[in-house]
Design a protein around this motif. Structure first.
Motif, PDB file in Angstrom:
ATOM      1  N   VAL A  26      33.839  33.749  44.346  1.00 34.58           N
ATOM      2  CA  VAL A  26      33.462  34.566  43.033  1.00 34.58           C
ATOM      3  C   VAL A  26      32.035  34.883  42.996  1.00 34.58           C
ATOM      4  N   GLU A  27      31.065  34.236  43.827  1.00 37.38           N
ATOM      5  CA  GLU A  27      29.725  34.415  43.881  1.00 37.38           C
ATOM      6  C   GLU A  27      29.377  35.897  44.514  1.00 37.38           C
ATOM      7  N   LEU A  28      30.369  36.259  45.377  1.00 34.91           N
ATOM      8  CA  LEU A  28      30.302  37.424  45.985  1.00 34.91           C
ATOM      9  C   LEU A  28      31.229  38.708  45.576  1.00 34.91           C
ATOM     10  N   MET A  29      31.389  38.471  44.333  1.00 32.92           N
ATOM     11  CA  MET A  29      32.484  39.498  43.805  1.00 32.92           C
ATOM     12  C   MET A  29      31.811  39.845  42.234  1.00 32.92           C
ATOM     13  N   VAL A  30      32.178  40.880  41.785  1.00 35.02           N
ATOM     14  CA  VAL A  30      31.685  41.315  40.420  1.00 35.02           C
ATOM     15  C   VAL A  30      33.029  41.523  39.623  1.00 35.02           C
ATOM     16  N   PRO A  31      33.035  40.967  38.406  1.00 35.20           N
ATOM     17  CA  PRO A  31      33.993  41.036  37.256  1.00 35.20           C
ATOM     18  C   PRO A  31      34.140  42.421  36.621  1.00 35.20           C
ATOM     19  N   ASP A  32      35.326  42.921  36.549  1.00 33.31           N
ATOM     20  CA  ASP A  32      35.498  44.056  35.693  1.00 33.31           C
ATOM     21  C   ASP A  32      36.165  43.729  34.376  1.00 33.31           C
ATOM     22  N   GLY A  33      35.650  43.727  33.491  1.00 27.54           N
ATOM     23  CA  GLY A  33      36.284  43.142  32.156  1.00 27.54           C
ATOM     24  C   GLY A  33      35.480  42.028  31.319  1.00 27.54           C
ATOM     25  N   GLY A  34      36.042  41.510  30.404  1.00 26.00           N
ATOM     26  CA  GLY A  34      35.359  40.253  29.933  1.00 26.00           C
ATOM     27  C   GLY A  34      36.251  39.460  28.804  1.00 26.00           C
ATOM     28  N   ARG A  35      35.757  39.006  27.870  1.00 25.25           N
ATOM     29  CA  ARG A  35      36.395  38.277  27.045  1.00 25.25           C
ATOM     30  C   ARG A  35      37.435  39.017  26.134  1.00 25.25           C
ATOM     31  N   ALA A  36      37.254  40.397  25.921  1.00 27.72           N
ATOM     32  CA  ALA A  36      37.986  41.051  25.180  1.00 27.72           C
ATOM     33  C   ALA A  36      39.193  41.465  26.213  1.00 27.72           C
ATOM     34  N   CYS A  37      39.183  41.383  27.254  1.00 27.60           N
ATOM     35  CA  CYS A  37      40.149  41.995  28.240  1.00 27.60           C
ATOM     36  C   CYS A  37      41.419  40.897  28.545  1.00 27.60           C
ATOM     37  N   ALA A  38      42.463  41.473  28.567  1.00 26.76           N
ATOM     38  CA  ALA A  38      43.455  40.453  28.828  1.00 26.76           C
ATOM     39  C   ALA A  38      43.550  39.900  30.279  1.00 26.76           C
ATOM     40  N   ASP A  39      43.010  40.745  31.269  1.00 24.94           N
ATOM     41  CA  ASP A  39      42.944  40.504  32.616  1.00 24.94           C
ATOM     42  C   ASP A  39      41.464  40.860  33.014  1.00 24.94           C
TER      43      ASP A  39
END
Length: 91
Positions: A26-39
Motif C-alpha cells: 500500500v505504501e507504493l500505491m495511491v488511493p482513489d476515494g475516501g470515507r465517502a466512497c463505498a469502494d
C-alpha cells in the motif's frame, strides 16, 4: 513475568492496481476515494511503469504485416519516366 516480543515479520498490506493489475504494498500505491466512497480504487505511484504495464496488456487489433526476411530484397519506388524528370531521351 516478562512479556514475549513478537519479532516475526508481518506481511505488508497490499493492494491491486486498478489499471495495470499488479499487486504492491500500500505504501507504493495511491488511493482513489475516501470515507465517502463505498469502494477505494488503488493506483501505482510510479505512473510511467504502470502505463507501460497497462498498455502492454491491451489487446492488439488490426492486421500486422509480417516482417520481410533479410534475404528478400525490399521493393523500391517505381522508376519515373525521363520526361517527368526533365531529362531528354538521347537518340
Amino acid at each position: 513475568m516478562a512479556t514475549q516480543r513478537d519479532d516475526r515479520s508481518r506481511p505488508l498490506p497490499s493492494a491491486r492496481c486498478s489499471l495495470c493489475g499488479i499487486a504492491l504494498p500500500v505504501e507504493l500505491m495511491v488511493p482513489d476515494g475516501g470515507r465517502a466512497c463505498a469502494d477505494i480504487r488503488w493506483y501505482c505511484q510510479d505512473a510511467r511503469s504502470c502505463t507501460e504495464r497497462w498498455t502492454a496488456r491491451l489487446p492488439r487489433t488490426g492486421y500486422e504485416a509480417p516482417a520481410p526476411s533479410p534475404a528478400e530484397p525490399r521493393p523500391g519506388p517505381d522508376p519515373l519516366p525521363a520526361e517527368l524528370l526533365g531529362v531528354r531521351e538521347e537518340a
